[in-house]
Design a protein around this motif. Structure first.
Motif, PDB file in Angstrom:
ATOM      1  N   GLY A   1      -0.713  13.291  11.832  1.00  0.00           N
ATOM      2  CA  GLY A   1      -2.133  13.789  11.497  1.00  0.00           C
ATOM      3  C   GLY A   1      -2.895  12.686  11.028  1.00  0.00           C
ATOM      4  N   TYR A   2      -2.375  11.714  10.507  1.00  0.00           N
ATOM      5  CA  TYR A   2      -3.040  10.503  10.141  1.00  0.00           C
ATOM      6  C   TYR A   2      -3.758   9.736  11.417  1.00  0.00           C
ATOM      7  CZ  TYR A   2      -0.881  10.942   5.458  1.00  0.00           C
ATOM      8  OH  TYR A   2      -0.551  11.456   4.277  1.00  0.00           O
ATOM      9  N   ALA A   3      -2.786   9.826  12.357  1.00  0.00           N
ATOM     10  CA  ALA A   3      -3.330   9.007  13.891  1.00  0.00           C
ATOM     11  C   ALA A   3      -4.510   9.917  14.402  1.00  0.00           C
ATOM     12  CB  ALA A   3      -2.043   9.018  14.413  1.00  0.00           C
TER      13      ALA A   3
ATOM     14  N   ILE B   1      -2.866   3.455  -1.998  1.00  0.00           N
ATOM     15  CA  ILE B   1      -2.286   3.618  -3.324  1.00  0.00           C
ATOM     16  C   ILE B   1      -0.843   4.833  -2.932  1.00  0.00           C
ATOM     17  CG2 ILE B   1      -1.805   4.029  -5.597  1.00  0.00           C
ATOM     18  CD1 ILE B   1      -3.896   1.729  -4.613  1.00  0.00           C
ATOM     19  N   GLY B   2       0.284   4.792  -3.239  1.00  0.00           N
ATOM     20  CA  GLY B   2       1.313   5.546  -2.743  1.00  0.00           C
ATOM     21  C   GLY B   2       1.628   5.610  -1.545  1.00  0.00           C
ATOM     22  N   CYS B   3       1.594   4.422  -0.702  1.00  0.00           N
ATOM     23  CA  CYS B   3       1.319   4.214   0.917  1.00  0.00           C
ATOM     24  C   CYS B   3       2.772   4.703   1.583  1.00  0.00           C
ATOM     25  CB  CYS B   3       0.862   2.983   1.137  1.00  0.00           C
ATOM     26  SG  CYS B   3       2.201   1.605   0.615  1.00  0.00           S
TER      27      CYS B   3
ATOM     28  N   PHE C   1       0.260  -0.168  -1.793  1.00  0.00           N
ATOM     29  CA  PHE C   1       1.120  -0.167  -2.930  1.00  0.00           C
ATOM     30  C   PHE C   1       1.812   1.120  -3.041  1.00  0.00           C
ATOM     31  CE2 PHE C   1      -3.025  -2.524  -3.841  1.00  0.00           C
ATOM     32  CZ  PHE C   1      -2.746  -4.004  -3.955  1.00  0.00           C
ATOM     33  N   ASP C   2       3.300   1.007  -3.341  1.00  0.00           N
ATOM     34  CA  ASP C   2       3.830   1.959  -3.652  1.00  0.00           C
ATOM     35  C   ASP C   2       4.848   1.688  -4.707  1.00  0.00           C
ATOM     36  OD1 ASP C   2       4.399   4.851  -1.829  1.00  0.00           O
ATOM     37  OD2 ASP C   2       6.171   4.221  -3.453  1.00  0.00           O
ATOM     38  N   PHE C   3       5.513   2.380  -5.486  1.00  0.00           N
ATOM     39  CA  PHE C   3       6.375   2.072  -6.512  1.00  0.00           C
ATOM     40  C   PHE C   3       8.009   2.282  -6.044  1.00  0.00           C
ATOM     41  CE2 PHE C   3       7.229   6.475  -9.253  1.00  0.00           C
ATOM     42  CZ  PHE C   3       7.187   6.865  -7.974  1.00  0.00           C
ATOM     43  N   HIS C   4       7.949   2.536  -4.813  1.00  0.00           N
ATOM     44  CA  HIS C   4       9.415   2.705  -4.183  1.00  0.00           C
ATOM     45  C   HIS C   4       9.830   1.567  -3.497  1.00  0.00           C
ATOM     46  CE1 HIS C   4      12.162   5.075  -1.524  1.00  0.00           C
ATOM     47  NE2 HIS C   4      12.786   5.131  -2.567  1.00  0.00           N
TER      48      HIS C   4
ATOM     49  N   THR D   1       3.373   0.285  -9.210  1.00  0.00           N
ATOM     50  CA  THR D   1       2.833   1.698  -9.606  1.00  0.00           C
ATOM     51  C   THR D   1       1.265   1.809  -9.368  1.00  0.00           C
ATOM     52  OG1 THR D   1       2.199   1.645 -12.092  1.00  0.00           O
ATOM     53  CG2 THR D   1       4.457   1.911 -11.364  1.00  0.00           C
ATOM     54  N   ALA D   2       0.843   3.016  -9.459  1.00  0.00           N
ATOM     55  CA  ALA D   2      -0.675   3.170  -9.077  1.00  0.00           C
ATOM     56  C   ALA D   2      -1.274   2.919 -10.181  1.00  0.00           C
ATOM     57  CB  ALA D   2      -0.700   4.933  -8.726  1.00  0.00           C
ATOM     58  N   LYS D   3      -0.826   2.790 -11.473  1.00  0.00           N
ATOM     59  CA  LYS D   3      -1.569   2.516 -12.738  1.00  0.00           C
ATOM     60  C   LYS D   3      -1.444   0.979 -12.827  1.00  0.00           C
ATOM     61  CE  LYS D   3      -1.057   4.917 -16.647  1.00  0.00           C
ATOM     62  NZ  LYS D   3      -0.163   5.849 -17.540  1.00  0.00           N
TER      63      LYS D   3
ATOM     64  N   ILE E   1      -5.641   7.475  -1.256  1.00  0.00           N
ATOM     65  CA  ILE E   1      -4.513   7.878  -1.598  1.00  0.00           C
ATOM     66  C   ILE E   1      -4.158   9.176  -0.502  1.00  0.00           C
ATOM     67  CG2 ILE E   1      -3.040   9.258  -3.037  1.00  0.00           C
ATOM     68  CD1 ILE E   1      -3.991   7.938  -5.210  1.00  0.00           C
ATOM     69  N   PHE E   2      -2.925   8.929   0.305  1.00  0.00           N
ATOM     70  CA  PHE E   2      -2.887  10.137   1.144  1.00  0.00           C
ATOM     71  C   PHE E   2      -1.660  10.678   0.556  1.00  0.00           C
ATOM     72  CE2 PHE E   2      -4.614   6.580   3.338  1.00  0.00           C
ATOM     73  CZ  PHE E   2      -5.395   7.201   4.433  1.00  0.00           C
ATOM     74  N   ASP E   3      -1.900  12.074   0.375  1.00  0.00           N
ATOM     75  CA  ASP E   3      -0.663  12.916   0.101  1.00  0.00           C
ATOM     76  C   ASP E   3       0.104  12.381  -1.039  1.00  0.00           C
ATOM     77  OD1 ASP E   3      -0.949  15.424   1.715  1.00  0.00           O
ATOM     78  OD2 ASP E   3      -1.008  13.943   3.337  1.00  0.00           O
ATOM     79  N   ALA E   4      -0.317  11.909  -2.032  1.00  0.00           N
ATOM     80  CA  ALA E   4       0.291  11.392  -3.162  1.00  0.00           C
ATOM     81  C   ALA E   4      -0.042  11.473  -4.366  1.00  0.00           C
ATOM     82  CB  ALA E   4       0.356   9.699  -2.833  1.00  0.00           C
TER      83      ALA E   4
ATOM     84  N   ALA F   1       9.304  13.199 -13.355  1.00  0.00           N
ATOM     85  CA  ALA F   1      10.041  12.011 -13.786  1.00  0.00           C
ATOM     86  C   ALA F   1       9.315  10.653 -13.979  1.00  0.00           C
ATOM     87  CB  ALA F   1      10.923  11.562 -12.373  1.00  0.00           C
ATOM     88  N   GLN F   2       8.056  10.871 -14.293  1.00  0.00           N
ATOM     89  CA  GLN F   2       7.198   9.687 -14.619  1.00  0.00           C
ATOM     90  C   GLN F   2       6.454   9.953 -15.840  1.00  0.00           C
ATOM     91  OE1 GLN F   2       4.427   8.733 -11.506  1.00  0.00           O
ATOM     92  NE2 GLN F   2       5.899   9.658 -10.065  1.00  0.00           N
ATOM     93  N   GLU F   3       5.836   9.179 -16.372  1.00  0.00           N
ATOM     94  CA  GLU F   3       5.184   9.225 -17.844  1.00  0.00           C
ATOM     95  C   GLU F   3       3.966  10.262 -17.690  1.00  0.00           C
ATOM     96  OE1 GLU F   3       2.737   5.907 -19.301  1.00  0.00           O
ATOM     97  OE2 GLU F   3       2.885   5.110 -17.223  1.00  0.00           O
TER      98      GLU F   3
HETATM   99  C1  LIG Z   1       4.453  12.363  -0.101  1.00  0.00           C
HETATM  100  S1  LIG Z   1       4.649  10.664  -0.181  1.00  0.00           S
HETATM  101  C2  LIG Z   1       3.143  10.110   0.829  1.00  0.00           C
HETATM  102  C3  LIG Z   1       3.631   8.724   1.356  1.00  0.00           C
HETATM  103  C4  LIG Z   1       2.557   8.371   2.162  1.00  0.00           C
HETATM  104  N1  LIG Z   1       1.326   8.115   1.495  1.00  0.00           N
HETATM  105  C5  LIG Z   1       2.299   9.185   3.349  1.00  0.00           C
HETATM  106  O1  LIG Z   1       1.141  10.014   3.471  1.00  0.00           O
HETATM  107  O2  LIG Z   1       3.120   9.304   4.346  1.00  0.00           O
HETATM  108  C6  LIG Z   1       4.322  10.106  -1.765  1.00  0.00           C
HETATM  109  C7  LIG Z   1       4.360   8.680  -2.170  1.00  0.00           C
HETATM  110  O3  LIG Z   1       3.737   8.723  -3.448  1.00  0.00           O
HETATM  111  C8  LIG Z   1       4.871   7.532  -4.093  1.00  0.00           C
HETATM  112  N2  LIG Z   1       4.470   7.599  -5.666  1.00  0.00           N
HETATM  113  C9  LIG Z   1       4.590   8.606  -6.359  1.00  0.00           C
HETATM  114  N3  LIG Z   1       4.031   8.322  -7.540  1.00  0.00           N
HETATM  115  C10 LIG Z   1       3.728   7.041  -7.608  1.00  0.00           C
HETATM  116  C11 LIG Z   1       3.273   6.179  -8.603  1.00  0.00           C
HETATM  117  N4  LIG Z   1       3.039   6.735  -9.675  1.00  0.00           N
HETATM  118  N5  LIG Z   1       2.871   4.806  -8.309  1.00  0.00           N
HETATM  119  C12 LIG Z   1       2.993   4.564  -6.792  1.00  0.00           C
HETATM  120  N6  LIG Z   1       3.692   5.179  -6.021  1.00  0.00           N
HETATM  121  C13 LIG Z   1       3.781   6.680  -6.254  1.00  0.00           C
HETATM  122  C14 LIG Z   1       5.983   7.740  -3.798  1.00  0.00           C
HETATM  123  O4  LIG Z   1       6.948   6.673  -3.820  1.00  0.00           O
HETATM  124  C15 LIG Z   1       5.733   8.019  -2.182  1.00  0.00           C
HETATM  125  O5  LIG Z   1       5.958   6.985  -1.295  1.00  0.00           O
END
Ligand SMILES: C[S@@+](CC[C@H](N)C(=O)[O-])C[C@H]1O[C@@H](n2cnc3c(N)ncnc32)[C@H](O)[C@@H]1O
Length: 354
Positions: A153-155, A182-184, A205-208, A233-235, A247-250, A310-312
Motif C-alpha cells: 500500500g505504501y509502495a 516515527i514508529g517505523c 525511529f521505533d521503540f521496538h 520512543t516517539a516522545k 507516522i504510518f499506521d502507528a 502497555a505504555q504510559e
Molecule cells: C502497526 S505497526 C506499524 C509499523 C510501520 N509504521 C508500518 O507501517 O509498517 C506500529 C509500530 O509502532 C511502534 N510503536 C508503538 N508505540 C510506539 C512508541 N510509543 N514509540 C515508538 N514506536 C512505537 C511499534 O513498535 C510498531 O513498530
C-alpha cells in the motif's frame, strides 16, 4: 436466556455468513502454508499440472499436496480440471495468492491473521484479565506480517499520491529535507522515502529493538547512505528542525499519542509538516459497521489497544479512531491546522501544520 423467538431467515443468513467465515479462517491458513512452501508460485509458473508433478517441483509430500490443493480448489483459491485431474492458477488467483509485493497480493494480510491465531492463548489471557500486552509480546510473524501487509500500500501510494497531496512537501523532499518516520517498524516506508528522495536525509525511529535491527539490515542491503534508524520512543526521538515528519499506521498504537504529537510539533521547523497515515474509519461505531472495520476492530482488540495500554497514559485510541478523534489528538498536541489531505480505500492521510 432471551425469550424472543428465532427468526429463521435471519438465523439462516447469519449461519451462512459464519460458515463463510469458518471457511475463510481455515482457508487463510491453507493460503499461508502454500505461500511459505512456494506452491502458488510453482503452480503459476508451471501452468495446469497434476498434484504429483507439482509435488516433484516443490518438494512437498504428494499426499499432503493433494489434500491442500483439494481444499484450495473447493475454496476457489485454485482451479481444478476434473477431466484431466489437474490444478492451475488463474491470473486473478495468482494476483491475490502469488504476486508478492504487488498491492493485489493478500499474503501479508493472511500472515497478520495467522500471527494472531498463533498466540491465541495470550490473546485470551489479555482479554480476560485486562492486562496490557506490549508490542514486543507478539510473535515475530506478527512484525513481518504487519510489514508485509502495509508495504504494498505504501509502495503504491506514498510517493505517487500521499506526498503530492501535501502542501509543498514534495518540492522540499526533492531539494533535500530532514525527515522523521516515527514508529517505523521494519522501515519499509522509511526506505521508500530514502530511495525516492536521495537529497533528503531520512531518520526512522521505533521503540521496538528487533524491528529497528531488521530495518537497518534492509537499508544496508539496499545500499542506502541517506538513512538512519534508532531505537527510541516517539516522545524521545532526537533532533530538531525537521522539515517533514510522518507516522504510518502507528499513532493509534501509542500510549500517549498527544505527548508523541507534541514532541513531533516541537521537533519540526516553523514551516514543517506532520503527515499521519491511519486506517480509514468513520467517526462513530454506528457508521463503522462494515467489513473493513470488522477486520480492523479485530486486530485492534488483540494488538492496538493492548499495545497502547502497555505504555504510559494508555489512551487506547484503537485502529478505528476516525478522523475527528485523531484530529483532536493533534490539536491537543498544539497543531493549529489539521485536515484530511487524501485517502485510499483503507487509509486516511491527515496533514498537520503548526
Ligand atoms: C502497526 S505497526 C506499524 C509499523 C510501520 N509504521 C508500518 O507501517 O509498517 C506500529 C509500530 O509502532 C511502534 N510503536 C508503538 N508505540 C510506539 C512508541 N510509543 N514509540 C515508538 N514506536 C512505537 C511499534 O513498535 C510498531 O513498530
Amino acid at each position: 436466556m432471551s425469550d424472543q423467538a428465532i427468526n429463521d431467515d435471519k438465523f439462516n443468513a447469519l449461519l451462512g455468513k459464519v460458515m463463510g467465515d469458518v471457511g475463510g479462517a481455515i482457508g487463510l491458513l491453507m493460503a499461508y502454508m502454500g505461500d511459505q512452501a512456494g506452491v502458488y508460485k510453482a503452480l503459476e509458473s508451471t501452468g495446469p499440472c497434476s498434484h504429483e508433478y507439482l509435488a516433484k517441483k516443490t518438494g512437498v509430500d504428494a499426499r499432503y499436496l493433494r489434500e491442500w490443493l483439494s481444499a484450495n480448489a473447493a475454496a476457489g483459491y485454485v482451479d481444478y480440471d476434473a477431466g484431466n485431474d489437474t490444478f492451475s492458477l488463474s491470473p486473478e488467483q495468482a494476483a491475490i495468492f502469488s504476486h508478492e509485493g504487488e498491492p493485489t497480493c493478500m499474503q501479508g494480510f493472511f500472515q497478520s491473521v495467522v500471527a494472531q491465531y498463533e498466540e491465541h492463548e495470550t490473546a485470551v489471557d489479555v482479554f480476560k484479565t485486562g492486562r496490557p500486552r506490549p508490542w514486543s509480546e507478539h510473535s515475530p510473524c506478527c512484525f513481518c506480517g504487519t510489514d508485509r501487509f502495509f508495504r504494498p500500500g505504501y509502495a503504491a501510494n506514498l510517493v505517487q499520491n500521499w506526498i503530492p497531496a501535501l502542501d509543498g512537501v514534495e518540492a522540499k523532499l526533492n531539494a533535500g529535507a530532514k525527515v522523521g518516520d516515527i514508529g517505523c517498524g521494519l522501515g519499509s516506508s522509511t526506505i521508500l522515502l530514502a530511495q525516492t528522495y536521495p537529497n533528503s536525509r531520512i531518520y526512522g525511529f521505533d521503540f521496538h529493538g528487533p524491528s529497528i535491527e531488521k530495518a537497518k539490515e534492509k537499508a544496508k542491503e539496499a545500499g542506502l547512505t541517506n538513512i538512519e534508524f534508532h531505537e527510541v520512543t516517539a516522545k524521545n526521538f532526537p533532533g530538531d528542525d525537521y522539515d517533514f515528519i510522518c507516522i504510518f499506521d502507528a499513532l493509534h498504537d501509542m500510549g500517549d499519542p498527544v505527548g508523541a504529537a507534541a514532541h513531533i510539533k516541537d521537533s519540526l521547523n516553523a514551516d514543517g509538516t506532520f503527515m499521519v497515515v491511519e486506517p480509514l474509519a468513520a467517526d462513530t461505531l454506528g457508521e463503522n459497521l462494515n467489513l473493513l472495520a470488522a477486520i480492523f476492530y479485530g486486530f485492534s482488540t488483540t494488538i492496538c489497544v493492548p499495545t497502547s495500554k502497555a505504555q504510559e497514559v494508555g489512551l487506547a485510541l484503537g485502529a478505528q479512531a476516525g478522523e475527528k478523534r485523531i484530529s483532536d489528538v493533534l490539536k491537543q498536541a498544539g497543531f493549529g491546522r489539521v485536515h484530511r489531505a487524501t485517502e485510499t480505500p483503507t487509509n486516511m492521510v491527515l496533514e498537520a501544520r503548526k
